[in-house]
Design a protein around this motif. Structure first.
Motif, short mmCIF file in Angstrom:
data_model
loop_
_atom_site.label_atom_id
_atom_site.label_comp_id
_atom_site.label_asym_id
_atom_site.label_seq_id
_atom_site.Cartn_x
_atom_site.Cartn_y
_atom_site.Cartn_z
N UNK A 89 -7.73 8.75 17.28
CA UNK A 89 -6.37 8.49 17.75
C UNK A 89 -5.33 9.34 17.05
N UNK A 90 -5.55 9.66 15.78
CA UNK A 90 -4.51 10.33 14.99
C UNK A 90 -4.87 11.73 14.51
N UNK A 91 -6.17 12.04 14.49
CA UNK A 91 -6.59 13.31 13.90
C UNK A 91 -6.73 13.25 12.39
N UNK A 92 -6.49 12.09 11.79
CA UNK A 92 -6.53 11.93 10.33
C UNK A 92 -7.84 11.28 9.92
N UNK A 93 -8.55 11.90 8.98
CA UNK A 93 -9.83 11.38 8.53
C UNK A 93 -9.64 10.55 7.26
N UNK A 94 -10.26 9.38 7.23
CA UNK A 94 -10.17 8.45 6.11
C UNK A 94 -11.58 8.18 5.59
N UNK A 95 -11.73 8.09 4.28
CA UNK A 95 -13.02 7.81 3.68
C UNK A 95 -13.33 6.32 3.64
N UNK A 96 -14.59 6.01 3.38
CA UNK A 96 -15.06 4.62 3.28
C UNK A 96 -15.87 4.46 2.00
N UNK A 97 -15.65 3.33 1.32
CA UNK A 97 -16.39 3.06 0.08
C UNK A 97 -16.89 1.62 0.08
N UNK A 98 -18.18 1.40 0.37
CA UNK A 98 -18.76 0.09 0.14
C UNK A 98 -19.02 -0.09 -1.36
N UNK B 223 0.84 -1.21 0.00
CA UNK B 223 0.00 0.00 0.00
C UNK B 223 0.87 1.25 0.00
N UNK B 224 1.93 1.27 0.80
CA UNK B 224 2.79 2.46 0.83
C UNK B 224 3.47 2.67 -0.52
N UNK B 225 3.85 1.58 -1.20
CA UNK B 225 4.49 1.72 -2.51
C UNK B 225 3.51 2.26 -3.55
N UNK B 226 2.27 1.77 -3.51
CA UNK B 226 1.26 2.27 -4.44
C UNK B 226 0.92 3.73 -4.12
N UNK B 227 0.88 4.06 -2.84
CA UNK B 227 0.64 5.46 -2.45
C UNK B 227 1.69 6.37 -3.07
N UNK B 228 2.94 5.93 -3.04
CA UNK B 228 4.02 6.73 -3.63
C UNK B 228 3.86 6.82 -5.14
N UNK B 229 3.38 5.74 -5.77
CA UNK B 229 3.19 5.74 -7.22
C UNK B 229 2.04 6.65 -7.64
N UNK B 230 1.20 7.05 -6.69
CA UNK B 230 0.08 7.96 -6.99
C UNK B 230 0.53 9.42 -7.11
N UNK C 230 -1.46 4.84 4.66
CA UNK C 230 -1.71 6.08 3.93
C UNK C 230 -2.90 6.08 3.01
N UNK C 231 -3.79 5.09 3.15
CA UNK C 231 -5.01 5.08 2.33
C UNK C 231 -5.82 6.35 2.57
N UNK C 232 -6.38 6.89 1.49
CA UNK C 232 -7.32 8.00 1.62
C UNK C 232 -8.74 7.47 1.83
N UNK C 233 -9.00 6.28 1.31
CA UNK C 233 -10.26 5.57 1.49
C UNK C 233 -9.95 4.11 1.78
N UNK D 162 -11.14 -8.13 8.82
CA UNK D 162 -11.54 -6.86 8.19
C UNK D 162 -11.04 -5.69 9.03
N UNK D 163 -11.16 -5.80 10.34
CA UNK D 163 -10.66 -4.73 11.21
C UNK D 163 -9.14 -4.58 11.05
N UNK D 164 -8.42 -5.69 11.02
CA UNK D 164 -6.96 -5.62 10.88
C UNK D 164 -6.57 -5.03 9.54
N UNK D 165 -7.24 -5.45 8.47
CA UNK D 165 -6.94 -4.90 7.15
C UNK D 165 -7.22 -3.40 7.11
N UNK D 166 -8.29 -2.97 7.77
CA UNK D 166 -8.63 -1.55 7.82
C UNK D 166 -7.50 -0.76 8.45
N UNK D 167 -6.97 -1.26 9.55
CA UNK D 167 -5.89 -0.55 10.23
C UNK D 167 -4.60 -0.56 9.41
N UNK D 168 -4.31 -1.65 8.74
CA UNK D 168 -3.13 -1.66 7.86
C UNK D 168 -3.29 -0.59 6.78
#
Length: 320
Positions: A248-257, A172-179, A215-218, A204-210
């Motif tokens: 915990x972090x002050x960072x807001x992340x989006x959700x997409x079902x 995920x971090x590598x793809x984030x950099x490629x963005x 650096x996921x935006x969503x 699902x909870x663990x994957x969400x935290x990873x």
């Protein structure tokens, strides 16, 4: 004072450290989660509130075509529909985005011609994610270079399920950099977990935290290509994750079902989940999306019914 993302640096130094952190997250009460999701789904929304919810849902749709038979003509038609979902009523909101394969990004960009609709592209060997890292990164860079505003990537579910959490994080971090574009701006990154393949709510909870730590935006439920896609329960769990992450972090992340959300009634249930779990801060298309195609047609039919008092039926909306 909220902590910042570097506070997770020690957690992501090794597989064992990341595993300790993830397996230290509170376990998910499956019965309680599903009961709460079901209870929220019984809320009744009527009249002006329903009209507001329908327009909000339309504005949150990533209008999607991800088929092997996609053609430039189909993508141009879908782009036109995203800009004017109901050509007979120009008060209808535009959709949030058009979502296509990387090779169709340039076609969508030309068709949208500066309209206020984002271009989203799947990447990283969607939907299976079975490719070498250089291929996944090239896939992402090609889409961004062609004009994608957003990238919907898939994680390697095999690596995650094998317990290789750090590999998942580093992908995920590598793809984030490629963005990141040449001018320093960045396409927003949506990370797809394919929740139907993760087997348990704890996963699902663990994957969400990873995803959030990487650096996921969503964070996104599904590709729409498997038997189990977005459900109220797995979406509620992810909403709770982004709520706790921001606390915990002050960072807001989006959700997409994504996948399986086909009716206005379904969409409103998900909006109630958002409102009751994370609140109004997420009730915009900057922070919440629906991955859907057929959903838009039902929303348009219900919107027409509220406006005219008559149910027009599917023949009165364009076929995707």
């Amino acid at each position: 004072m909220p902590i910042t993302l570097p506070a997770f640096a020690d957690v992501t130094t090794s597989d064992s450290a990341l595993r300790r952190f993830l397996h230290g997250l509170p376990g998910v009460d499956a019965v309680g989660l599903e009961a709460r999701a079901a209870a929220l789904g019984t809320r009744s929304i009527k009249t002006t509130a329903k009209a507001y919810a329908i327009d909000l849902a339309i504005s949150m749709i990533d209008l999607t075509t991800l088929e092997g038979a996609d053609t430039p003509g189909k993508v141009r038609a879908l782009s036109a529909k995203a800009v004017h979902p109901d050509p007979t009523d120009r008060t209808t909101p535009t959709t949030a985005a058009v979502c296509v394969y990387p090779d169709m990004v340039a076609t969508a960009k030309a068709a949208l011609n500066g309209a206020d609709v984002k271009i989203a592209s799947v990447a990283t060997a969607f939907p299976a994610g079975r490719a070498a890292l250089p291929v996944k990164l090239a896939d992402t860079r090609d889409a961004v270079a062609a004009g994608a505003d957003e990238i919907d990537m898939v994680i390697d579910r095999g690596a995650f399920l094998a317990g290789r959490y750090l590999d998942t994080f580093e992908l995920i971090t590598a793809v984030k950099e490629a963005c990141v574009r040449e001018d320093g701006t960045s396409a927003r990154l949506k990370v797809i977990f394919e929740t139907g393949e993760l087997s348990t709510y704890d996963n699902i909870r663990r994957a969400s935290w990873i995803g959030m730590m990487a650096g996921a935006d969503f964070i996104k439920t599904s590709t729409g290509k498997v038997g189990v896609n977005a459900t109220p329960a797995n979406t509620l769990l992810m909403l709770e994750a982004v709520r706790d992450f921001r606390a915990q972090t002050g960072v807001q992340i989006g959700v997409k079902p994504a996948g399986g959300i086909r009716t206005t009634k379904d969409a409103i249930k998900f909006l109630v989940l958002v409102n009751e779990t994370v609140g109004e801060d997420w009730l915009s298309n900057h922070w919440f999306r629906f991955g859907a195609s057929s959903l838009l047609n039902d929303l348009l039919m219900q919107r027409q019914k509220l406006s005219t008092g008559r149910y027009s039926g599917p023949d009165y909306v364009t076929v995707d």
